[in-house]
Design an enzyme around this catalytic site. Structure first.
Site, PDB file in Angstrom:
ATOM      1  N   ASP A  58      -1.970   0.508   4.892  1.00  0.00           N
ATOM      2  CA  ASP A  58      -2.379   1.177   3.573  1.00  0.00           C
ATOM      3  C   ASP A  58      -3.055   0.150   2.766  1.00  0.00           C
ATOM      4  O   ASP A  58      -2.862  -1.054   2.855  1.00  0.00           O
ATOM      5  CB  ASP A  58      -1.421   2.064   3.026  1.00  0.00           C
ATOM      6  CG  ASP A  58      -0.966   3.130   3.800  1.00  0.00           C
ATOM      7  OD1 ASP A  58      -1.580   3.713   4.625  1.00  0.00           O
ATOM      8  OD2 ASP A  58       0.275   3.416   3.654  1.00  0.00           O
ATOM      9  N   SER A  59      -3.864   0.802   1.801  1.00  0.00           N
ATOM     10  CA  SER A  59      -4.307  -0.148   0.468  1.00  0.00           C
ATOM     11  C   SER A  59      -3.326  -1.134   0.043  1.00  0.00           C
ATOM     12  O   SER A  59      -2.110  -0.654  -0.334  1.00  0.00           O
ATOM     13  CB  SER A  59      -4.998   0.825  -0.454  1.00  0.00           C
ATOM     14  OG  SER A  59      -5.612   0.130  -1.442  1.00  0.00           O
TER      15      SER A  59
END
Length: 81
Positions: A58-59
């Site tokens: 994920d980011s």
């Protein structure tokens, strides 16, 4: 006609994900996959270089041993990567 055989290389990638929007390519965001693809494309004179990650992040997530493979248009010494 001359054909070039691609060479598959296993990658173990480590990165600080603070300034990335995850692993997977996104058209309008900076991603780890996108940056690696840019680097390989530059190194191999604009060739399309297939790259496949074994998982995604994920980011903002960091990685120490992200597994991936890349199919390069020619064989290269490890030190040239």
């Amino acid at each position: 006609a001359h054909t070039t055989r691609a060479a598959r290389y296993a990658l173990r990638v480590a990165y600080d994900g603070t300034h990335f929007n995850g692993w997977q390519h996104q058209p309008n965001a900076r991603t780890v996959e996108g940056e690696l693809r840019k680097a390989f494309t530059t190194r191999f004179d604009g060739a399309n270089v297939p790259l496949l990650g074994a998982s995604r992040t994920d980011s903002g997530v960091h990685a120490r041993g992200q597994a991936a493979h890349v199919d390069l248009p020619e064989e290269v010494a490890d030190v040239d990567l």
